[in-house]
Design a protein around this motif. Structure first.
Motif, PDB file in Angstrom:
ATOM      1  N   PRO A 109       0.617  -1.383  -0.182  1.00  0.00           N
ATOM      2  CA  PRO A 109       0.033  -0.041  -0.325  1.00  0.00           C
ATOM      3  C   PRO A 109       0.754   1.260   0.008  1.00  0.00           C
ATOM      4  CG  PRO A 109       0.076  -1.042   1.718  1.00  0.00           C
ATOM      5  CD  PRO A 109       1.047  -1.982   0.855  1.00  0.00           C
ATOM      6  N   GLY A 110       0.084   2.240  -0.905  1.00  0.00           N
ATOM      7  CA  GLY A 110       0.909   3.522  -0.748  1.00  0.00           C
ATOM      8  C   GLY A 110       1.215   3.859  -1.436  1.00  0.00           C
ATOM      9  N   GLU A 111       1.792   5.693  -2.046  1.00  0.00           N
ATOM     10  CA  GLU A 111       2.111   6.034  -3.148  1.00  0.00           C
ATOM     11  C   GLU A 111       3.264   7.044  -3.537  1.00  0.00           C
ATOM     12  OE1 GLU A 111      -0.524  10.393  -4.593  1.00  0.00           O
ATOM     13  OE2 GLU A 111      -0.113  10.495  -2.869  1.00  0.00           O
ATOM     14  N   SER A 112       3.941   6.474  -4.998  1.00  0.00           N
ATOM     15  CA  SER A 112       5.237   6.687  -4.742  1.00  0.00           C
ATOM     16  C   SER A 112       5.069   7.972  -4.939  1.00  0.00           C
ATOM     17  CB  SER A 112       5.523   6.630  -5.980  1.00  0.00           C
ATOM     18  OG  SER A 112       4.850   7.545  -7.226  1.00  0.00           O
ATOM     19  N   LEU A 113       6.797   8.232  -3.921  1.00  0.00           N
ATOM     20  CA  LEU A 113       7.195   9.866  -4.419  1.00  0.00           C
ATOM     21  C   LEU A 113       6.776  10.564  -5.596  1.00  0.00           C
ATOM     22  CD1 LEU A 113       8.455  11.229  -2.115  1.00  0.00           C
ATOM     23  CD2 LEU A 113      10.444  10.368  -3.156  1.00  0.00           C
ATOM     24  N   HIS A 114       7.435  10.138  -6.865  1.00  0.00           N
ATOM     25  CA  HIS A 114       7.003  11.059  -7.828  1.00  0.00           C
ATOM     26  C   HIS A 114       5.949  10.995  -7.954  1.00  0.00           C
ATOM     27  CE1 HIS A 114       7.308  11.763 -12.377  1.00  0.00           C
ATOM     28  NE2 HIS A 114       6.066  11.300 -12.242  1.00  0.00           N
ATOM     29  N   ALA A 115       4.305  10.281  -7.559  1.00  0.00           N
ATOM     30  CA  ALA A 115       3.100  10.661  -7.496  1.00  0.00           C
ATOM     31  C   ALA A 115       3.062  11.395  -6.561  1.00  0.00           C
ATOM     32  CB  ALA A 115       2.380   9.501  -7.914  1.00  0.00           C
ATOM     33  N   ILE A 116       3.980  11.346  -5.485  1.00  0.00           N
ATOM     34  CA  ILE A 116       3.152  12.956  -4.108  1.00  0.00           C
ATOM     35  C   ILE A 116       3.528  14.497  -5.110  1.00  0.00           C
ATOM     36  CG2 ILE A 116       3.838  13.191  -1.835  1.00  0.00           C
ATOM     37  CD1 ILE A 116       4.271  10.436  -1.201  1.00  0.00           C
ATOM     38  N   LEU A 117       4.633  14.226  -4.944  1.00  0.00           N
ATOM     39  CA  LEU A 117       5.307  15.603  -5.709  1.00  0.00           C
ATOM     40  C   LEU A 117       4.044  15.667  -6.843  1.00  0.00           C
ATOM     41  CD1 LEU A 117       7.674  17.130  -4.489  1.00  0.00           C
ATOM     42  CD2 LEU A 117       7.612  14.225  -3.563  1.00  0.00           C
ATOM     43  N   ASP A 153      18.810   0.997  -7.053  1.00  0.00           N
ATOM     44  CA  ASP A 153      18.580   1.764  -7.722  1.00  0.00           C
ATOM     45  C   ASP A 153      16.984   3.021  -7.017  1.00  0.00           C
ATOM     46  OD1 ASP A 153      18.149   3.140 -10.097  1.00  0.00           O
ATOM     47  OD2 ASP A 153      16.415   1.597 -10.402  1.00  0.00           O
ATOM     48  N   LEU A 154      17.557   3.060  -5.913  1.00  0.00           N
ATOM     49  CA  LEU A 154      16.326   3.891  -5.063  1.00  0.00           C
ATOM     50  C   LEU A 154      16.325   5.443  -5.907  1.00  0.00           C
ATOM     51  CD1 LEU A 154      17.174   4.647  -1.074  1.00  0.00           C
ATOM     52  CD2 LEU A 154      15.027   3.391  -2.385  1.00  0.00           C
ATOM     53  N   HIS A 155      15.043   5.425  -6.088  1.00  0.00           N
ATOM     54  CA  HIS A 155      14.729   7.173  -6.794  1.00  0.00           C
ATOM     55  C   HIS A 155      12.950   6.834  -6.645  1.00  0.00           C
ATOM     56  CE1 HIS A 155      12.248   4.789  -9.884  1.00  0.00           C
ATOM     57  NE2 HIS A 155      13.790   3.111 -10.411  1.00  0.00           N
ATOM     58  N   GLU A 156      12.387   8.258  -6.855  1.00  0.00           N
ATOM     59  CA  GLU A 156      11.336   8.306  -6.415  1.00  0.00           C
ATOM     60  C   GLU A 156       9.624   7.498  -7.105  1.00  0.00           C
ATOM     61  OE1 GLU A 156      12.436  10.655 -10.593  1.00  0.00           O
ATOM     62  OE2 GLU A 156      12.909   9.638  -8.742  1.00  0.00           O
ATOM     63  N   LEU A 185      27.214  -0.796  -1.527  1.00  0.00           N
ATOM     64  CA  LEU A 185      26.347  -1.176  -1.901  1.00  0.00           C
ATOM     65  C   LEU A 185      25.299  -0.331  -1.251  1.00  0.00           C
ATOM     66  CD1 LEU A 185      26.488  -4.539  -3.685  1.00  0.00           C
ATOM     67  CD2 LEU A 185      26.465  -2.002  -5.453  1.00  0.00           C
ATOM     68  N   GLN A 186      25.361  -0.333  -0.315  1.00  0.00           N
ATOM     69  CA  GLN A 186      24.647  -0.108   1.048  1.00  0.00           C
ATOM     70  C   GLN A 186      24.700   0.800   1.728  1.00  0.00           C
ATOM     71  OE1 GLN A 186      25.063  -2.542   4.320  1.00  0.00           O
ATOM     72  NE2 GLN A 186      23.592  -4.309   3.548  1.00  0.00           N
ATOM     73  N   GLU A 187      26.399   1.298   1.114  1.00  0.00           N
ATOM     74  CA  GLU A 187      26.813   3.259   1.401  1.00  0.00           C
ATOM     75  C   GLU A 187      25.665   4.155   0.055  1.00  0.00           C
ATOM     76  OE1 GLU A 187      30.682   3.402   1.336  1.00  0.00           O
ATOM     77  OE2 GLU A 187      30.361   3.363   4.019  1.00  0.00           O
ATOM     78  N   ASN A 188      25.586   3.293  -0.893  1.00  0.00           N
ATOM     79  CA  ASN A 188      24.614   4.243  -2.223  1.00  0.00           C
ATOM     80  C   ASN A 188      23.472   4.484  -1.746  1.00  0.00           C
ATOM     81  OD1 ASN A 188      25.339   4.648  -5.169  1.00  0.00           O
ATOM     82  ND2 ASN A 188      23.327   2.977  -5.182  1.00  0.00           N
ATOM     83  N   ASP A 189      23.000   3.340  -1.452  1.00  0.00           N
ATOM     84  CA  ASP A 189      21.300   3.322  -1.219  1.00  0.00           C
ATOM     85  C   ASP A 189      21.579   4.720  -0.232  1.00  0.00           C
ATOM     86  OD1 ASP A 189      20.416   0.929  -2.132  1.00  0.00           O
ATOM     87  OD2 ASP A 189      20.561  -0.285  -0.359  1.00  0.00           O
ATOM     88  N   LEU A 190      22.489   4.531   1.144  1.00  0.00           N
ATOM     89  CA  LEU A 190      22.755   5.765   2.060  1.00  0.00           C
ATOM     90  C   LEU A 190      22.261   7.292   1.049  1.00  0.00           C
ATOM     91  CD1 LEU A 190      24.338   6.033   4.883  1.00  0.00           C
ATOM     92  CD2 LEU A 190      24.208   7.863   3.463  1.00  0.00           C
ATOM     93  N   VAL A 191      23.231   7.072   0.076  1.00  0.00           N
ATOM     94  CA  VAL A 191      23.684   8.151  -1.312  1.00  0.00           C
ATOM     95  C   VAL A 191      22.225   8.680  -1.568  1.00  0.00           C
ATOM     96  CG1 VAL A 191      24.877   9.383  -2.289  1.00  0.00           C
ATOM     97  CG2 VAL A 191      25.890   8.494  -0.768  1.00  0.00           C
ATOM     98  N   GLU A 192      21.433   7.245  -2.087  1.00  0.00           N
ATOM     99  CA  GLU A 192      20.289   7.937  -2.771  1.00  0.00           C
ATOM    100  C   GLU A 192      19.263   8.043  -1.870  1.00  0.00           C
ATOM    101  OE1 GLU A 192      20.170   4.420  -5.229  1.00  0.00           O
ATOM    102  OE2 GLU A 192      21.091   5.202  -6.697  1.00  0.00           O
ATOM    103  N   ALA A 193      18.973   7.939  -0.438  1.00  0.00           N
ATOM    104  CA  ALA A 193      18.002   8.297  -0.150  1.00  0.00           C
ATOM    105  C   ALA A 193      18.151   9.846   0.341  1.00  0.00           C
ATOM    106  CB  ALA A 193      17.879   7.908   1.123  1.00  0.00           C
ATOM    107  N   VAL A 194      19.439   9.961   0.555  1.00  0.00           N
ATOM    108  CA  VAL A 194      20.019  11.548   0.795  1.00  0.00           C
ATOM    109  C   VAL A 194      19.231  13.146  -0.607  1.00  0.00           C
ATOM    110  CG1 VAL A 194      21.302  13.482   1.250  1.00  0.00           C
ATOM    111  CG2 VAL A 194      21.765  11.081   3.487  1.00  0.00           C
TER     112      VAL A 194
END
Length: 255
Positions: A109-117, A153-156, A185-194
């Motif tokens: 459940p939820g709405e994509s960050l892209h749709a919210i923005l 591959d974290l993105h909106e 690779l987990q550090e890459n997730d952190l950077v993409e989240a920021v």
């Protein structure tokens, strides 16, 4: 998979994908909406023949170096699903074309960050709302990394946000396969989240107008600077909480 291998994969031409509109069909599945798209492909919310809400991820054929890559991804996703008991939907390859293939995933459940923005005239969120969403994303990363996985591959388009009591819960579509905790690779997730946090607040054009504590987290979206000051996801969570608490205290004092 090393960070070099991940970068090499992303450098390959991705190939084309069809676009499906609401009401369209992918095999036996009826499309309701597009949740987002990225380097690997596109993600759709669909209904299966039993009218259950599901997710279809359309992978570009070139997203995988070999046929075994897709099977490895499916095995990993099933392990993650089994560890969380998240859905009765069976993860499987359900449709294949020459240039793409569709994988059935459980619906979260939820709405994509892209749709919210996209619904915001300004294209950005107020700081308090963005900080809550960022914390939800970070908490989900803590859970994901704790299982020895990463997203990659974290993105909106593949971050879903849903209300959970008075707060929010984040869900990620299609985390990457990983055995053991591979720090880089987990550090890459952190950077993409920021970088997502920065994007929620208006991106680079708005950076100079942010409070000091926000700038100390975003650090110009530069990976080395981010990791030097907040090398762990838990460090980021603590920094956001402290920043928001300080903001609340300033309001009470009238600063």
């Amino acid at each position: 998979m090393s960070t070099q291998a991940l970068a090499a994969r992303r450098a390959r031409p991705p190939g084309s994908l069809p676009r499906f509109l609401p009401g369209g069909r992918v095999g036996a599945f009826r499309v309701e909406s597009c949740l987002g798209s990225g380097w690997e492909g596109a993600v759709y919310r669909v209904r299966d023949p039993a009218r259950r809400a599901c997710v279809l991820k359309l992978f570009r054929q070139r997203a995988f170096a070999s046929r075994s890559d897709l099977q490895q991804r499916l095995r990993h996703l099933r392990r993650v699903q089994a560890s969380t008991g998240s859905s009765s939907v069976s993860i499987q390859l359900v449709h294949r074309q020459d240039a793409w293939q569709a994988v059935l995933l459980p619906y979260q459940p939820g709405e994509s960050l892209h749709a919210i923005l996209a619904r915001r005239p300004s294209g950005r969120l107020p700081l308090r709302e963005a900080a809550k969403a960022f914390q939800a994303i970070l908490r989900e990363l803590v859970r994901l990394h704790g299982r020895g996985a990463y997203h990659g591959d974290l993105h909106e388009g593949n971050v879903l946000l849903a209300r959970c009591g008075r707060g929010q819960r984040a869900h990620f579509i299609d985390p990457m396969p990983q055995v053991g905790a591979r720090v880089a690779l987990q550090e890459n997730d952190l950077v993409e989240a920021v970088r997502l946090f920065s994007w929620m607040l208006g991106g680079a054009p708005a950076y100079a107008s942010h409070p000091a504590w926000v700038r100390s987290i975003i650090r110009g979206s530069k990976a080395r600077a981010i990791l030097a000051h907040h090398p762990r996801v838990t460090d980021l969570l603590a920094a956001v909480r402290a920043g928001m608490q300080g903001r609340s205290a300033s309001r009470i004092l009238g600063d």
